[in-house]
Enzyme design. Structure first.
Site, PDB file in Angstrom:
ATOM      1  N   ASP A 176     -13.532   5.877  -1.419  1.00  0.00           N
ATOM      2  CA  ASP A 176     -12.899   4.523  -2.535  1.00  0.00           C
ATOM      3  C   ASP A 176     -11.899   5.657  -3.140  1.00  0.00           C
ATOM      4  OD1 ASP A 176     -11.971   2.903  -3.705  1.00  0.00           O
ATOM      5  OD2 ASP A 176     -14.078   1.839  -4.381  1.00  0.00           O
ATOM      6  N   ALA A 177     -10.498   5.011  -3.352  1.00  0.00           N
ATOM      7  CA  ALA A 177      -9.663   5.718  -4.347  1.00  0.00           C
ATOM      8  C   ALA A 177     -10.151   5.593  -6.053  1.00  0.00           C
ATOM      9  CB  ALA A 177      -8.578   5.578  -4.110  1.00  0.00           C
ATOM     10  N   GLU A 197       1.796   4.815  -0.256  1.00  0.00           N
ATOM     11  CA  GLU A 197       2.111   3.214   0.187  1.00  0.00           C
ATOM     12  C   GLU A 197       0.727   2.744  -0.170  1.00  0.00           C
ATOM     13  OE1 GLU A 197       4.198   1.270   3.388  1.00  0.00           O
ATOM     14  OE2 GLU A 197       5.324   3.093   3.119  1.00  0.00           O
ATOM     15  N   HIS A 228      -2.878  -1.887  -3.558  1.00  0.00           N
ATOM     16  CA  HIS A 228      -3.880  -2.194  -3.020  1.00  0.00           C
ATOM     17  C   HIS A 228      -5.121  -1.758  -3.931  1.00  0.00           C
ATOM     18  CE1 HIS A 228      -2.782  -3.291   0.879  1.00  0.00           C
ATOM     19  NE2 HIS A 228      -2.776  -1.799   1.281  1.00  0.00           N
TER      20      HIS A 228
END
Length: 280
Positions: free
Chosen positions: A120-121, A138, A142
């Protein structure tokens, strides 16, 4: 706990995996491309995007790299094969992409240099100051949220380390409610663009600085990205061999509507301060 928004993104990209066609040849890219000259294929333009990001980061052989939103590993393979990064860890939230991506990395003979894993970023599972470069193509629009990700990026980068993103944001003065509404028509049943991330480049730069980045640059590259991808998408849809060409055309129309609603495509380059305090 995984947010409902994040679960929707996983669902979308899992579903899209089964719908991949031959638009990118046998290279598993999934970006809009950087259209540097006439006559490029979608795969060539997508590969040029990886080159743009690597060049902006000043990628070099001693670098330890984290790629967030790594997808199928196509960009990571490019970073390792063309720029010789020492090691690359890629994370993505979609299991299918990570599994397929690791197979692709092995096929390319780069498993010693590249590792792809679930992650998870906004909650990076790495120690402080673990990487020289952090790259993302890109995907930050999100995240739940991008601002949380930027804080994490500032934490895991070493002092003087570089963050390079390509991202989708509203232009200055765009109607943000309208922009998000049109963005989220791209997938009928899933909110693709997190409304918490709908802010312009000035706000974006402020979040980068509060996250410890002393040098920040945000440049629009819309004319070389979406503005070229949309007609290329329409051309691909009209080929006799294209499956579901009508759906591809409809998607191109939706992308154009997003641009008309104020979409900008930006290249973000930021350098972490050498000291703890840094400077604006």
């Amino acid at each position: 706990m995984t947010s409902e928004h994040t679960q929707g993104i996983v669902k979308y990209y899992t579903r899209r995996h089964t719908q991949r066609r031959d638009a990118f040849d046998d290279r598993p890219y999934a970006n809009y491309g950087y259209w540097t000259r006439p006559g490029l294929s979608m795969a060539d333009a997508a590969e040029a995007m990886a080159g743009l990001v690597a060049g902006a980061a000043g990628l070099c052989p001693q670098d330890e790299v984290l790629e967030v939103g790594c997808g199928y590993g196509a960009c990571a393979v490019r970073y390792a094969s063309a720029f010789g990064a020492k090691s690359i860890v890629g994370i993505d939230i979609t299991p299918t992409r990570v599994e397929y991506g690791n197979d692709y990395v092995k096929q390319c003979g780069l498993a010693d240099a590249i590792t792809l894993r679930l992650g998870d970023a906004t909650k990076l599972d790495f120690a402080d100051a673990s990487f020289d470069k952090l790259l993302a193509v890109e995907c930050a629009f999100h995240f739940d949220t991008r601002r949380d990700f930027l804080r994490e990026a500032g934490r895991v980068l070493r002092p003087g380390g570089t963050l390079v993103l390509t991202d989708l944001i509203p232009k200055f003065g765009a109607d943000l409610s309208r922009y998000v509404e049109v963005e989220n028509r791209l997938a009928a049943d899933i909110e693709m663009y997190n409304p918490k991330n709908a802010y312009d480049a000035e706000v974006y730069a402020g979040y980068l600085r509060e996250s410890g980045f002393a040098e920040v640059r945000i440049d629009s590259i819309l004319p070389w990205t979406l503005a070229r991808f949309i007609p290329a998408c329409r051309e691909y849809a009209q080929r006799p061999t294209t499956v579901d060409g009508d759906k591809v055309l409809a998607h191109a129309d939706k992308l154009q509507a997003v641009v008309d609603a104020g979409e900008d495509y930006v290249l973000v380059v930021a350098r972490k301060a050498e000291s703890a305090r840094g400077s604006a």
